[in-house]
Design a protein around this motif. Structure first.
Motif, PDB file in Angstrom:
ATOM      1  N   SER A 172       2.236   6.272  13.539  1.00 27.12           N
ATOM      2  CA  SER A 172       2.416   5.475  14.749  1.00 27.12           C
ATOM      3  C   SER A 172       2.322   3.986  14.459  1.00 27.12           C
ATOM      4  O   SER A 172       2.199   3.181  15.368  1.00 27.12           O
ATOM      5  CB  SER A 172       1.371   5.871  15.789  1.00 27.12           C
ATOM      6  N   TYR A 173       2.366   3.598  13.170  1.00 22.78           N
ATOM      7  CA  TYR A 173       2.302   2.192  12.797  1.00 22.78           C
ATOM      8  C   TYR A 173       3.596   1.799  12.071  1.00 22.78           C
ATOM      9  O   TYR A 173       4.394   2.653  11.670  1.00 22.78           O
ATOM     10  CB  TYR A 173       1.087   1.915  11.908  1.00 22.78           C
ATOM     11  N   GLU A 174       3.810   0.506  11.912  1.00 24.59           N
ATOM     12  CA  GLU A 174       4.994   0.019  11.216  1.00 24.59           C
ATOM     13  C   GLU A 174       4.881   0.295   9.722  1.00 24.59           C
ATOM     14  O   GLU A 174       3.853   0.014   9.107  1.00 24.59           O
ATOM     15  CB  GLU A 174       5.145  -1.482  11.461  1.00 24.59           C
ATOM     16  N   PHE A 175       5.942   0.832   9.137  1.00 26.89           N
ATOM     17  CA  PHE A 175       5.923   1.183   7.712  1.00 26.89           C
ATOM     18  C   PHE A 175       7.340   1.120   7.154  1.00 26.89           C
ATOM     19  O   PHE A 175       8.321   1.036   7.901  1.00 26.89           O
ATOM     20  CB  PHE A 175       5.345   2.581   7.504  1.00 26.89           C
ATOM     21  N   THR A 176       7.418   1.159   5.833  1.00 32.06           N
ATOM     22  CA  THR A 176       8.710   1.265   5.155  1.00 32.06           C
ATOM     23  C   THR A 176       8.822   2.673   4.576  1.00 32.06           C
ATOM     24  O   THR A 176       7.991   3.070   3.752  1.00 32.06           O
ATOM     25  CB  THR A 176       8.835   0.230   4.030  1.00 32.06           C
ATOM     26  N   PRO A 177       9.811   3.447   5.009  1.00 31.50           N
ATOM     27  CA  PRO A 177       9.910   4.832   4.537  1.00 31.50           C
ATOM     28  C   PRO A 177      10.370   4.914   3.094  1.00 31.50           C
ATOM     29  O   PRO A 177      11.190   4.113   2.633  1.00 31.50           O
ATOM     30  CB  PRO A 177      10.955   5.440   5.478  1.00 31.50           C
ATOM     31  N   VAL A 221       0.863  -1.180   0.000  1.00 30.59           N
ATOM     32  CA  VAL A 221       0.000   0.000   0.000  1.00 30.59           C
ATOM     33  C   VAL A 221       0.898   1.229   0.000  1.00 30.59           C
ATOM     34  O   VAL A 221       1.732   1.398   0.900  1.00 30.59           O
ATOM     35  CB  VAL A 221      -0.935   0.048   1.221  1.00 30.59           C
ATOM     36  N   PHE A 222       0.751   2.062  -1.015  1.00 36.14           N
ATOM     37  CA  PHE A 222       1.489   3.317  -1.105  1.00 36.14           C
ATOM     38  C   PHE A 222       0.559   4.455  -0.700  1.00 36.14           C
ATOM     39  O   PHE A 222      -0.460   4.695  -1.354  1.00 36.14           O
ATOM     40  CB  PHE A 222       2.018   3.530  -2.523  1.00 36.14           C
ATOM     41  N   GLU A 223       0.905   5.128   0.388  1.00 40.18           N
ATOM     42  CA  GLU A 223       0.135   6.280   0.857  1.00 40.18           C
ATOM     43  C   GLU A 223       0.856   7.547   0.412  1.00 40.18           C
ATOM     44  O   GLU A 223       2.047   7.728   0.709  1.00 40.18           O
ATOM     45  CB  GLU A 223       0.008   6.254   2.378  1.00 40.18           C
ATOM     46  N   THR A 224       0.133   8.419  -0.291  1.00 39.58           N
ATOM     47  CA  THR A 224       0.776   9.659  -0.728  1.00 39.58           C
ATOM     48  C   THR A 224       0.944  10.639   0.434  1.00 39.58           C
ATOM     49  O   THR A 224       1.929  11.384   0.474  1.00 39.58           O
ATOM     50  CB  THR A 224      -0.033  10.334  -1.856  1.00 39.58           C
ATOM     51  N   HIS A 225       0.005  10.622   1.373  1.00 41.69           N
ATOM     52  CA  HIS A 225       0.040  11.519   2.533  1.00 41.69           C
ATOM     53  C   HIS A 225      -1.136  11.151   3.420  1.00 41.69           C
ATOM     54  O   HIS A 225      -2.003  10.375   2.997  1.00 41.69           O
ATOM     55  CB  HIS A 225      -0.049  12.984   2.089  1.00 41.69           C
ATOM     56  N   PRO A 226      -1.232  11.678   4.646  1.00 44.62           N
ATOM     57  CA  PRO A 226      -2.420  11.414   5.464  1.00 44.62           C
ATOM     58  C   PRO A 226      -3.594  12.250   4.957  1.00 44.62           C
ATOM     59  O   PRO A 226      -3.630  13.471   5.125  1.00 44.62           O
ATOM     60  CB  PRO A 226      -1.995  11.830   6.882  1.00 44.62           C
ATOM     61  N   PHE A 263     -11.035  11.457   3.804  1.00 43.35           N
ATOM     62  CA  PHE A 263     -11.564  10.099   3.939  1.00 43.35           C
ATOM     63  C   PHE A 263     -10.623   9.288   4.819  1.00 43.35           C
ATOM     64  O   PHE A 263      -9.455   9.635   5.008  1.00 43.35           O
ATOM     65  CB  PHE A 263     -11.723   9.416   2.571  1.00 43.35           C
ATOM     66  N   ALA A 264     -11.146   8.203   5.370  1.00 42.48           N
ATOM     67  CA  ALA A 264     -10.338   7.291   6.175  1.00 42.48           C
ATOM     68  C   ALA A 264      -9.766   6.212   5.270  1.00 42.48           C
ATOM     69  O   ALA A 264     -10.482   5.611   4.469  1.00 42.48           O
ATOM     70  CB  ALA A 264     -11.176   6.666   7.282  1.00 42.48           C
ATOM     71  N   SER A 265      -8.475   5.962   5.385  1.00 41.30           N
ATOM     72  CA  SER A 265      -7.788   4.978   4.554  1.00 41.30           C
ATOM     73  C   SER A 265      -7.806   3.598   5.223  1.00 41.30           C
ATOM     74  O   SER A 265      -7.955   3.482   6.441  1.00 41.30           O
ATOM     75  CB  SER A 265      -6.340   5.418   4.318  1.00 41.30           C
ATOM     76  N   SER A 266      -7.624   2.561   4.404  1.00 40.00           N
ATOM     77  CA  SER A 266      -7.642   1.181   4.901  1.00 40.00           C
ATOM     78  C   SER A 266      -6.249   0.565   4.933  1.00 40.00           C
ATOM     79  O   SER A 266      -6.109  -0.659   4.976  1.00 40.00           O
ATOM     80  CB  SER A 266      -8.556   0.331   4.019  1.00 40.00           C
ATOM     81  N   HIS A 267      -5.203   1.381   4.916  1.00 41.64           N
ATOM     82  CA  HIS A 267      -3.852   0.838   4.833  1.00 41.64           C
ATOM     83  C   HIS A 267      -3.515  -0.109   5.989  1.00 41.64           C
ATOM     84  O   HIS A 267      -2.872  -1.138   5.781  1.00 41.64           O
ATOM     85  CB  HIS A 267      -2.817   1.969   4.736  1.00 41.64           C
ATOM     86  N   ASP A 326      -5.380  13.168  11.402  1.00 48.82           N
ATOM     87  CA  ASP A 326      -4.836  12.460  12.560  1.00 48.82           C
ATOM     88  C   ASP A 326      -5.245  10.990  12.569  1.00 48.82           C
ATOM     89  O   ASP A 326      -4.459  10.118  12.962  1.00 48.82           O
ATOM     90  CB  ASP A 326      -5.299  13.142  13.851  1.00 48.82           C
ATOM     91  N   LEU A 327      -6.484  10.706  12.160  1.00 48.37           N
ATOM     92  CA  LEU A 327      -6.940   9.320  12.090  1.00 48.37           C
ATOM     93  C   LEU A 327      -6.068   8.506  11.142  1.00 48.37           C
ATOM     94  O   LEU A 327      -5.666   7.377  11.452  1.00 48.37           O
ATOM     95  CB  LEU A 327      -8.402   9.275  11.633  1.00 48.37           C
ATOM     96  N   ASN A 328      -5.736   9.070   9.994  1.00 46.40           N
ATOM     97  CA  ASN A 328      -4.939   8.348   9.012  1.00 46.40           C
ATOM     98  C   ASN A 328      -3.473   8.231   9.420  1.00 46.40           C
ATOM     99  O   ASN A 328      -2.787   7.282   9.013  1.00 46.40           O
ATOM    100  CB  ASN A 328      -5.074   9.004   7.641  1.00 46.40           C
ATOM    101  N   ARG A 329      -2.983   9.159  10.219  1.00 42.58           N
ATOM    102  CA  ARG A 329      -1.623   9.032  10.742  1.00 42.58           C
ATOM    103  C   ARG A 329      -1.539   7.878  11.736  1.00 42.58           C
ATOM    104  O   ARG A 329      -0.510   7.186  11.816  1.00 42.58           O
ATOM    105  CB  ARG A 329      -1.179  10.320  11.423  1.00 42.58           C
ATOM    106  N   LYS A 330      -2.625   7.652  12.474  1.00 43.54           N
ATOM    107  CA  LYS A 330      -2.661   6.537  13.425  1.00 43.54           C
ATOM    108  C   LYS A 330      -3.075   5.244  12.732  1.00 43.54           C
ATOM    109  O   LYS A 330      -2.573   4.169  13.061  1.00 43.54           O
ATOM    110  CB  LYS A 330      -3.654   6.853  14.547  1.00 43.54           C
ATOM    111  N   GLY A 331      -4.027   5.355  11.799  1.00 43.67           N
ATOM    112  CA  GLY A 331      -4.560   4.191  11.100  1.00 43.67           C
ATOM    113  C   GLY A 331      -5.927   3.816  11.630  1.00 43.67           C
ATOM    114  O   GLY A 331      -6.102   3.586  12.837  1.00 43.67           O
ATOM    115  N   ALA A 332      -6.908   3.778  10.742  1.00 46.88           N
ATOM    116  CA  ALA A 332      -8.277   3.426  11.129  1.00 46.88           C
ATOM    117  C   ALA A 332      -8.395   1.915  11.311  1.00 46.88           C
ATOM    118  O   ALA A 332      -7.730   1.137  10.627  1.00 46.88           O
ATOM    119  CB  ALA A 332      -9.263   3.909  10.070  1.00 46.88           C
ATOM    120  N   GLU A 333      -9.262   1.504  12.216  1.00 42.15           N
ATOM    121  CA  GLU A 333      -9.495   0.075  12.423  1.00 42.15           C
ATOM    122  C   GLU A 333     -10.287  -0.492  11.243  1.00 42.15           C
ATOM    123  O   GLU A 333     -10.879   0.259  10.462  1.00 42.15           O
ATOM    124  CB  GLU A 333     -10.253  -0.157  13.724  1.00 42.15           C
ATOM    125  N   PRO A 334     -10.317  -1.825  11.085  1.00 40.93           N
ATOM    126  CA  PRO A 334     -11.075  -2.423   9.987  1.00 40.93           C
ATOM    127  C   PRO A 334     -12.525  -1.964   9.967  1.00 40.93           C
ATOM    128  O   PRO A 334     -13.189  -1.884  11.007  1.00 40.93           O
ATOM    129  CB  PRO A 334     -10.963  -3.924  10.277  1.00 40.93           C
TER     130      PRO A 334
END
Length: 447
Positions: free
Chosen positions: A83-88, A50-55, A59-63, A240-248
């Motif tokens: 605040s989640y594991e990612f590859t920079p 999953v490539f995120e361009t930015h937070p 809309f809420a993302s499903s990454h 902020d939600l997308n920086r943290k990551g939304a739940e399923p």
């Protein structure tokens, strides 16, 4: 390589699934994972990235869900501060997915932490660029959504300067035949002058997009900053939600309380009634706000523009199918956790009087006319001279500014927003008759 654009019309949001050699990469996926999983299954492929361009703000993302359920690796610019594991991925970093290469382009301006992703085919040719909210068809992403929001604090003027350099130092250097796939189309509030076309080429944008035409940086910045629309209340919340990551999404939707009757709703909690305005005006629970949900509308945007992030609300719909749809639509902007209860309308104790159009047409001076369009719309021309402009996103807070003494007629541009606006004033303004001009406004526009 196969590229599939998955477009959500209600949010004017474009996301992408790219398949190569049995592997699928996603770019900026929305909250509902269904269309992406369907694409992968149809191509006998596995979602691996999953490539995120930015937070995103709208809309809420499903990454996170793709990472947890499918083991997909999330790629994002480290400036986002997640605040989640990612590859920079920073400027010019590359990663191979199947037989194609994704190359990060640092493209700040809409946000200070924005990546675009250039795709090179199996022969190393520049094929397509996924531009997120940096470059749109005919426009660029607005620079004022990240002031005071997110991991990096930057002014809109600073972001405007970044966008100038992004356009002229990054995008202008790409080959003319590179396909441009943006995250939004016309109707999105992330830009101000987007085309109805959902994709383009770098060559076409160089020729027709205003941002490429302005070579002088101060002129570019001045033009870029002026005329931007309002910012819905939920935009900073979603960043902020997308920086943290939304739940399923499915688990979140399942937890929303379903009520058996409108009698179960507590007092002093905002009620969002999504039914058609005719049914609402005939009968509704007193104090309800009529934010209609139907095909082709902007329910998510107006829900998030009217209801504050974190503010509890009840959701009322015409039938069970509509109720489930509207819960899911609320979840697309991360608002499902704010729903105190969802219920199918069974009875109400209030109704709304219908405006006497003949009397209003003959004697408009007998009424206070409230224009709830955005300021930029009003600057383009008033429909009624003497109308008081209070934009819909501000109406709950500014209802006390409605003049006393005359019945009130609320109008917008086409009739959708005035249903919400008149219901807000009906709830907040006491002692005055409130009328909705509704779609009859079109007659006055033509006149």
């Amino acid at each position: 390589m196969k590229i599939e654009q998955i477009y959500d019309k209600s949010l004017a949001h474009g996301s992408y699934a790219i398949e190569s050699d049995g592997k699928v990469a996603l770019v900026d996926p929305g909250r509902d994972i269904t269309p992406y999983v369907d694409f992968a299954n149809a191509n006998n492929a596995k979602i691996v990235a999953v490539f995120e361009t930015h937070p995103h703000a709208d809309f809420a993302s499903s990454h996170i869900e793709f990472k947890e359920k499918y083991g997909a690796v999330i790629y994002v610019n480290p400036k986002v501060g997640v605040s989640y594991e990612f590859t920079p991925m920073v400027h010019n970093d590359e990663v191979k997915i199947g037989k194609v290469v994704f190359k990060a382009l640092f493209t700040p301006g809409h946000s200070p932490d924005h990546n675009s992703y250039l795709v090179l085919d199996e022969n190393g040719n520049e094929k397509a660029v996924f531009t997120g909210d940096s470059l749109f068809v005919g426009d660029v992403g607005r620079p004022d959504l990240r002031e005071g929001v997110g991991n990096i604090q930057v002014s809109k003027k600073e972001l405007a300067g970044m966008m100038y350099r992004t356009i002229h130092d990054v995008f202008a250097e790409l080959e003319d035949d590179v396909l441009v796939y943006p995250a939004h189309g016309a109707g999105s509030l992330c830009g101000k002058n987007m085309s109805d076309d959902l994709f383009s080429t770098i060559g076409r944008e160089k020729e027709s997009n205003w941002a490429f035409q302005l070579k002088d940086e101060p002129t570019f910045i001045e033009s870029y900053l002026e005329g931007q629309s309002f910012i819905p209340k939920y935009f900073p919340y979603d960043v902020d939600l997308n920086r943290k990551g939304a739940e399923p999404m499915e688990a979140a939707v399942e937890r929303v309380p379903r009520l058996n009757s409108t009698d179960q709703m507590e007092k002093n909690v905002i009620i969002i009634d999504t039914r058609e305005q005719e049914a609402f005006k005939k009968s509704h629970v007193a104090g309800s706000l009529n934010v209609m949900s139907k095909d082709g509308d902007k329910f998510e945007t107006w829900l998030g523009a009217i209801v504050d992030p974190g503010e509890a609300f009840y959701l009322v719909a015409a039938d069970k199918e509509s109720l489930e749809r509207d819960i899911r639509r609320s979840a697309k902007i991360g608002y499902e956790n704010h729903i105190k209860g969802a219920v199918v309308f069974d009875h109400g104790n209030a109704s709304t009087d219908k405006l006497n159009l003949e009397d209003f047409s003959a004697h408009p001076e007998k009424y206070t006319i409230i224009d709830i369009r955005n300021r930029t719309e009003v600057e383009g021309g008033k429909i009624f001279e003497g109308a008081v402009n209070i934009p819909l996103p501000e109406l709950r807070e500014r209802s006390s500014e409605v003049p006393q003494g005359k019945p009130v007629v609320v109008h917008c541009a086409g009739g959708y927003r005035s249903a919400a606006g008149s219901s807000i004033l009906e709830k907040n303004v006491k002692g005055l008759k409130i009328y909705d001009l509704s779609e009859a406004v079109k007659t006055f526009q033509e006149a």
